[in-house]
Design a protein around this motif. Sequence first.
Motif, PDB file in Angstrom:
ATOM      1  N   ILE A 212      38.411  15.669  56.868  1.00 40.76           N
ATOM      2  CA  ILE A 212      37.219  16.482  57.220  1.00 40.76           C
ATOM      3  C   ILE A 212      37.511  17.543  56.215  1.00 40.76           C
ATOM      4  O   ILE A 212      38.515  18.220  56.225  1.00 40.76           O
ATOM      5  CB  ILE A 212      37.418  16.998  58.598  1.00 40.76           C
ATOM      6  CG1 ILE A 212      37.166  15.713  59.483  1.00 40.76           C
ATOM      7  CG2 ILE A 212      36.379  18.155  59.054  1.00 40.76           C
ATOM      8  CD1 ILE A 212      37.139  16.248  61.040  1.00 40.76           C
ATOM      9  N   VAL A 213      36.453  17.702  55.287  1.00 42.76           N
ATOM     10  CA  VAL A 213      36.727  18.239  53.934  1.00 42.76           C
ATOM     11  C   VAL A 213      35.877  19.297  53.519  1.00 42.76           C
ATOM     12  O   VAL A 213      34.394  19.034  53.751  1.00 42.76           O
ATOM     13  CB  VAL A 213      37.162  17.347  53.015  1.00 42.76           C
ATOM     14  CG1 VAL A 213      36.053  16.316  52.647  1.00 42.76           C
ATOM     15  CG2 VAL A 213      37.579  17.992  51.563  1.00 42.76           C
ATOM     16  N   LYS A 214      36.301  20.469  52.884  1.00 44.61           N
ATOM     17  CA  LYS A 214      35.140  21.206  52.217  1.00 44.61           C
ATOM     18  C   LYS A 214      34.377  20.622  51.022  1.00 44.61           C
ATOM     19  O   LYS A 214      35.019  20.156  50.156  1.00 44.61           O
ATOM     20  CB  LYS A 214      35.651  22.727  52.033  1.00 44.61           C
ATOM     21  CG  LYS A 214      35.913  23.772  53.234  1.00 44.61           C
ATOM     22  CD  LYS A 214      34.407  24.447  53.125  1.00 44.61           C
ATOM     23  CE  LYS A 214      34.398  25.444  54.701  1.00 44.61           C
ATOM     24  NZ  LYS A 214      35.256  26.443  54.433  1.00 44.61           N
ATOM     25  N   CYS A 215      33.190  20.815  50.805  1.00 44.41           N
ATOM     26  CA  CYS A 215      32.403  20.608  49.763  1.00 44.41           C
ATOM     27  C   CYS A 215      31.748  21.546  49.098  1.00 44.41           C
ATOM     28  O   CYS A 215      31.474  22.550  49.939  1.00 44.41           O
ATOM     29  CB  CYS A 215      31.667  19.117  49.943  1.00 44.41           C
ATOM     30  SG  CYS A 215      32.615  18.022  50.819  1.00 44.41           S
ATOM     31  N   PHE A 216      31.401  21.634  47.894  1.00 41.44           N
ATOM     32  CA  PHE A 216      30.848  22.906  47.238  1.00 41.44           C
ATOM     33  C   PHE A 216      29.588  22.458  46.244  1.00 41.44           C
ATOM     34  O   PHE A 216      29.719  21.615  45.460  1.00 41.44           O
ATOM     35  CB  PHE A 216      32.015  23.555  46.258  1.00 41.44           C
ATOM     36  CG  PHE A 216      32.893  23.704  46.962  1.00 41.44           C
ATOM     37  CD1 PHE A 216      33.294  25.151  47.655  1.00 41.44           C
ATOM     38  CD2 PHE A 216      34.099  22.874  47.296  1.00 41.44           C
ATOM     39  CE1 PHE A 216      34.410  25.455  48.429  1.00 41.44           C
ATOM     40  CE2 PHE A 216      35.155  23.179  47.960  1.00 41.44           C
ATOM     41  CZ  PHE A 216      35.290  24.373  48.516  1.00 41.44           C
ATOM     42  N   ARG A 217      28.594  23.212  46.505  1.00 39.37           N
ATOM     43  CA  ARG A 217      27.323  22.920  45.465  1.00 39.37           C
ATOM     44  C   ARG A 217      26.629  24.318  45.213  1.00 39.37           C
ATOM     45  O   ARG A 217      26.321  25.275  46.157  1.00 39.37           O
ATOM     46  CB  ARG A 217      26.448  21.923  46.275  1.00 39.37           C
ATOM     47  CG  ARG A 217      26.405  20.435  45.993  1.00 39.37           C
ATOM     48  CD  ARG A 217      25.266  19.583  46.749  1.00 39.37           C
ATOM     49  NE  ARG A 217      26.355  18.505  47.191  1.00 39.37           N
ATOM     50  CZ  ARG A 217      25.813  17.658  48.206  1.00 39.37           C
ATOM     51  NH1 ARG A 217      24.660  17.621  48.410  1.00 39.37           N
ATOM     52  NH2 ARG A 217      26.539  16.659  48.311  1.00 39.37           N
ATOM     53  N   ASP A 218      26.536  24.387  43.922  1.00 36.49           N
ATOM     54  CA  ASP A 218      26.035  25.651  43.698  1.00 36.49           C
ATOM     55  C   ASP A 218      24.484  25.612  43.284  1.00 36.49           C
ATOM     56  O   ASP A 218      23.895  25.558  42.294  1.00 36.49           O
ATOM     57  CB  ASP A 218      26.639  25.971  42.038  1.00 36.49           C
ATOM     58  CG  ASP A 218      26.099  27.297  41.708  1.00 36.49           C
ATOM     59  OD1 ASP A 218      25.474  28.064  42.405  1.00 36.49           O
ATOM     60  OD2 ASP A 218      26.209  27.664  40.645  1.00 36.49           O
ATOM     61  N   GLU A 219      23.794  25.549  44.361  1.00 31.95           N
ATOM     62  CA  GLU A 219      22.520  25.303  44.568  1.00 31.95           C
ATOM     63  C   GLU A 219      21.424  26.545  44.754  1.00 31.95           C
ATOM     64  O   GLU A 219      22.107  27.647  45.337  1.00 31.95           O
ATOM     65  CB  GLU A 219      21.955  24.360  45.818  1.00 31.95           C
ATOM     66  CG  GLU A 219      22.632  22.983  45.734  1.00 31.95           C
ATOM     67  CD  GLU A 219      21.744  22.327  44.692  1.00 31.95           C
ATOM     68  OE1 GLU A 219      21.332  22.904  43.702  1.00 31.95           O
ATOM     69  OE2 GLU A 219      21.608  20.889  44.765  1.00 31.95           O
ATOM     70  N   ASP A 220      20.402  26.842  44.565  1.00 29.41           N
ATOM     71  CA  ASP A 220      19.640  27.769  44.950  1.00 29.41           C
ATOM     72  C   ASP A 220      19.697  27.609  46.499  1.00 29.41           C
ATOM     73  O   ASP A 220      19.191  26.647  46.837  1.00 29.41           O
ATOM     74  CB  ASP A 220      18.292  27.953  44.381  1.00 29.41           C
ATOM     75  CG  ASP A 220      18.380  27.749  42.818  1.00 29.41           C
ATOM     76  OD1 ASP A 220      19.232  28.916  42.474  1.00 29.41           O
ATOM     77  OD2 ASP A 220      17.674  27.414  42.024  1.00 29.41           O
ATOM     78  N   LEU A 221      19.978  28.756  47.155  1.00 30.01           N
ATOM     79  CA  LEU A 221      20.059  28.554  48.576  1.00 30.01           C
ATOM     80  C   LEU A 221      18.787  28.629  49.149  1.00 30.01           C
ATOM     81  O   LEU A 221      18.023  29.627  49.016  1.00 30.01           O
ATOM     82  CB  LEU A 221      21.154  29.527  49.094  1.00 30.01           C
ATOM     83  CG  LEU A 221      22.634  29.406  48.640  1.00 30.01           C
ATOM     84  CD1 LEU A 221      23.274  30.735  48.962  1.00 30.01           C
ATOM     85  CD2 LEU A 221      23.148  27.989  48.861  1.00 30.01           C
ATOM     86  N   ARG A 222      18.490  27.693  50.146  1.00 30.78           N
ATOM     87  CA  ARG A 222      17.421  27.979  51.116  1.00 30.78           C
ATOM     88  C   ARG A 222      18.064  28.241  52.355  1.00 30.78           C
ATOM     89  O   ARG A 222      19.434  28.374  52.682  1.00 30.78           O
ATOM     90  CB  ARG A 222      16.661  26.499  51.313  1.00 30.78           C
ATOM     91  CG  ARG A 222      15.816  26.014  50.062  1.00 30.78           C
ATOM     92  CD  ARG A 222      15.209  24.666  50.442  1.00 30.78           C
ATOM     93  NE  ARG A 222      16.303  23.757  50.143  1.00 30.78           N
ATOM     94  CZ  ARG A 222      15.946  22.346  50.677  1.00 30.78           C
ATOM     95  NH1 ARG A 222      15.040  22.126  51.217  1.00 30.78           N
ATOM     96  NH2 ARG A 222      16.976  21.352  50.381  1.00 30.78           N
TER      97      ARG A 222
END
Lengths: 609, 609
Positions: A212-222
Amino acid sequence: MYRTHTCGDLRLKDAGKEITLAGWVQTIRKFGAITFIDLRDRYGITQLLLGEDLHQQLGENPLGREWVLRVHGIVAERSNKNPNIPTGDIEVRIISFDVLNKSVTPPFTIQDDTDGGDDLRMKFRYLDLRRNEVKKNLELRYAVNRAARNYLHENNFMDIETPFLIKSTPEGARDFVVPSRMNPGQFYALPQSPQTFKQLLMVSGYDRYYQIVKCFRDEDLRADRQPEFTQIDCEMSFVEQEDILNMFEGMIKYIFKQVNGIDYREPVQRMSWEDAMWDYGNDKPDLRFGMKVANLKSAFKKSGKAIATGELIAGAGFGVFDNAETVVAIAVPGAAEYTRKQTDELTEWVKRPQIGMQGLVYIKCAADGSFKSSIDKFYDAARLRSIATATGASAGDLILILAGPEERTRKAISELRLELGQRMGLRKRNEFRLLWVLDFPLFEYSEEDNRWVARHHPFTAPKPDQIETMIGNSPVIEKASEYLQHPYAHIKANAYDMVLNGNEIGGGSIRIYQRELQEKMFSALGMSEEESLHKFGFLLGAFEYGAPPHGGIAFGFDRLCAILGGSESIRDFIAFPKNNSGRDMMLDAPATIDEKQLEELSIQLRIKK
Amino acid sequence: MYRTHTCGDLRLKDAGKEITLAGWVQTIRKFGAITFIDLRDRYGITQLLLGEDLHQQLGENPLGREWVLRVHGIVAERSNKNPNIPTGDIEVRIISFDVLNKSVTPPFTIQDDTDGGDDLRMKFRYLDLRRNEVKKNLELRYAVNRAARNYLHENNFMDIETPFLIKSTPEGARDFVVPSRMNPGQFYALPQSPQTFKQLLMVSGYDRYYQIVKCFRDEDLRADRQPEFTQIDCEMSFVEQEDILNMFEGMIKYIFKQVNGIDYREPVQRMSWEDAMWDYGNDKPDLRFGMKVANLKSAFKKSGKAIATGELIAGAGFGVFDNAETVVAIAVPGAAEYTRKQTDELTEWVKRPQIGMQGLVYIKCAADGSFKSSIDKFYDAARLRSIATATGASAGDLILILAGPEERTRKAISELRLELGQRMGLRKRNEFRLLWVLDFPLFEYSEEDNRWVARHHPFTAPKPDQIETMIGNSPVIEKASEYLQHPYAHIKANAYDMVLNGNEIGGGSIRIYQRELQEKMFSALGMSEEESLHKFGFLLGAFEYGAPPHGGIAFGFDRLCAILGGSESIRDFIAFPKNNSGRDMMLDAPATIDEKQLEELSIQLRIKK
């Protein structure tokens, strides 16, 4: 010692006991010489009675809301019982107390219906977290975490931690990167998911992995996206799709049982991606209600089924239908009596830019079998009846028809269906309908680059009987306009999504485990050999040392919790969320850092004015 | 279906069953027309028997090590049983098989005693992870994880996830930072620990929090340090030190029981920081063996105990002792017979730069009661006997004496003691000795800045009866040379470390929860009001809204696992560790990133040549 019991512990059987409690002042009510205090902690609320003798101790410093008290007293039966709380039969008569800490007046009330706006509650998140509503959400989140872990443990899965400081391999989403001080000019990346690591663990023989793990995405946030989010990430070796569907269907049902007390006994429904798109205009249909889409005319050629040729609506001289690529309809049950005002409002709704339709056609199927429609000029009763039959409408229903370009129209009918389901109260918070969506296309066509892109990700395997098609053909698209004729256009992925109430809560696939096939995939996605070796050389290498067949799935933990909690907003289920600009309002982060830090990291700013 | 059983499942009672297995070829042994294959998976090894008829199927392609096979066959009793493995009574006679994947020859052998060097094993970590030795470590790690979670859950702790993209507040260790694309010129930081978040959760009322969580420190790496590491992070409200010691003593004992099968019944020993330094020269003494330090002369003024004045050794005209700030000794049991060569070697050992002593004095206590020493010229037998008595030496022991500056000498005697404990086999891998070290100084003196620095961290509370001392005095040190006279020099922290076999495995403290005291602490550490508000304004703010008394602890999960597994190297207990330069050898990370990525992040490189 700060307490002998919590504020949720005491019952009538404890009457007469001398106890100590600690907690926060929820409310204070004065009745003449005595004062009632509701003392709150994580476990509940206990009523305290402060007698006249102790008021002196308060002096000029009356207690206030959210003050922290320790009280020593005797449990007594209440005269005025409160059946709404577990401690409602008793009160604690205070012998002595001390103020452990004071509180200034909070910027909003610590209650279920708070008066705090969103920004204020985010800035003072530590106070917002005191509200029962938010606490219930985090408790549910922990219960889901615990249930998932227990199920996976019982099934021989092992929690293995994968690294957070990895290598940037931008594919689709952007990576967050971390400059390395010790390796000037070089960067780590934060993982978008542990995908390649869990596959390597399969190569290493750890045949059932979870995290159960943190993930990261540098997306334009909706709205309702977070730059950091949590996955229940799983992988298994020596499995076929069917094994994975069974295992994780079991997990979700176990969570339902443990967390919501729901016995979800029926097998989870399965639907092909094509059927989902055809019948609901959407690859994650909400099955809590019907209103299937009727395809009156379609550019989308569905395999193995009669194609919607448009015969039912053709030749009536109605240009809107005649010129449209796609004409689709839904029958809204019992809505034939909608007024002109109501149908006008629906028309405006579909014309909003987010939906983007030119208009809305309706047919009212009256109880007496007659029809009234916005296209009476073009279609007689017999033709309207044929359309109604095709749409599956009964007397009393309202048929809504959209016409336009394939993709947009299908998306619009899906949105319209969901909107009407919502308005008619058919999307019940406490009803849960699971669905497996299967047989996705392996590739999507990118018009911009005239090449294939992975619909799922580059590690997803094609259906076993289509591996030859993939290996045996060049991925190059000679003529852009004829991309649909390319053999790759029809390769299906060995992939699956789990859908709950119209939300994708999990997705996964059987993976490629052969070096040759993986190389073919990378080249199909436009990667040069050099690039694929630079980015994924370790994985291609690993496939040479006896990689087993394997596959897996990842669940969006935040969203799963939100839906199980009857909410659509993941932020309510995250202790310290970020806002829509990716900011932590409480910390005021991100923030500038010292010039010295930048220098040590061998970087400098270049801000465009 | 890939398998009906695993390679660890089958027993004699299964003889006659038709089964399917999948796994890796561990070994192949040909005996004339038949071939024995050991097939391996996560669960064990099963012997396969490949008869003559099936050899044809192999053709010119004989099987190789690490190939992945699926075999269908019949379980049969072995004629030649292997009592060393659980499946040793049976073998599987192959009816049919397929090769699921081939393997090239691995760069090192997949065995307990591999021939692979460190770098090679790190580069091919996915193969190293196949080795039983490494697998056992990760299984132990998961068992510790599981045991800790179960214990904490039973004790009402809640796992609450705290954010990874936070704000940089460099204090001591350096932060890893993450440029924010959406907020040009601003950076997130990766957490060095969830310290402030868990304190905020206490302010929010979640009175028992835990997390097994990754933390990040951009330090110059020493051997066996990792830039990312895992903590078991815990916090409790309404507790005093005693409550925390009991709770986490319970946790460690529970882990011992669950993971190692050890019943650690005795209460965990407790020792003040002063006693630890005085008696062992070290704040994390290894109590598996004795050899306490005798303080013959000391600059370190130990409170509440006779001070080592140096009378025993003074006035003999031995300049080394007379001029030394500190003279300390240990008695090595039964080592009186050490040869000249051996004592010379020990002398060289303490003269190495890592230890930094000028020399070593020895006194041999012969079995007949006589003494022979390297200082016979200065001390007669009576004086040597007095020293021996003070050192606690018996006949047959070897006394080793070091003299020099206080800090270095105390550290050296501690190292010497550990070295001799090691050489004499007194530090047994499977013996576990726990210890709480208590009553640390709250502050350390920084000569460089002539100010106080926090020994633990800025959130640690002083002992309750010393709060007044802290509030009532200015932290300013008027005269650097007299810093020991400053009242702050004698404030003790409400802090505790848990020590296992000479390793600090956990540490924590009761926290400051009053704004005034926290502000005083920040100012004592040389932070301006503006700086403390910028960095920790949210925490100071939170303390105004009814912060409860609270405290916590964090365990170094990697190290705890290593020690429980009988190892000193944390790398062996991490699935994908980094090397001593912070590099992931397998991924080849960190790495350069695209100019486009840099530009999007509003940064550019500035590499010093």
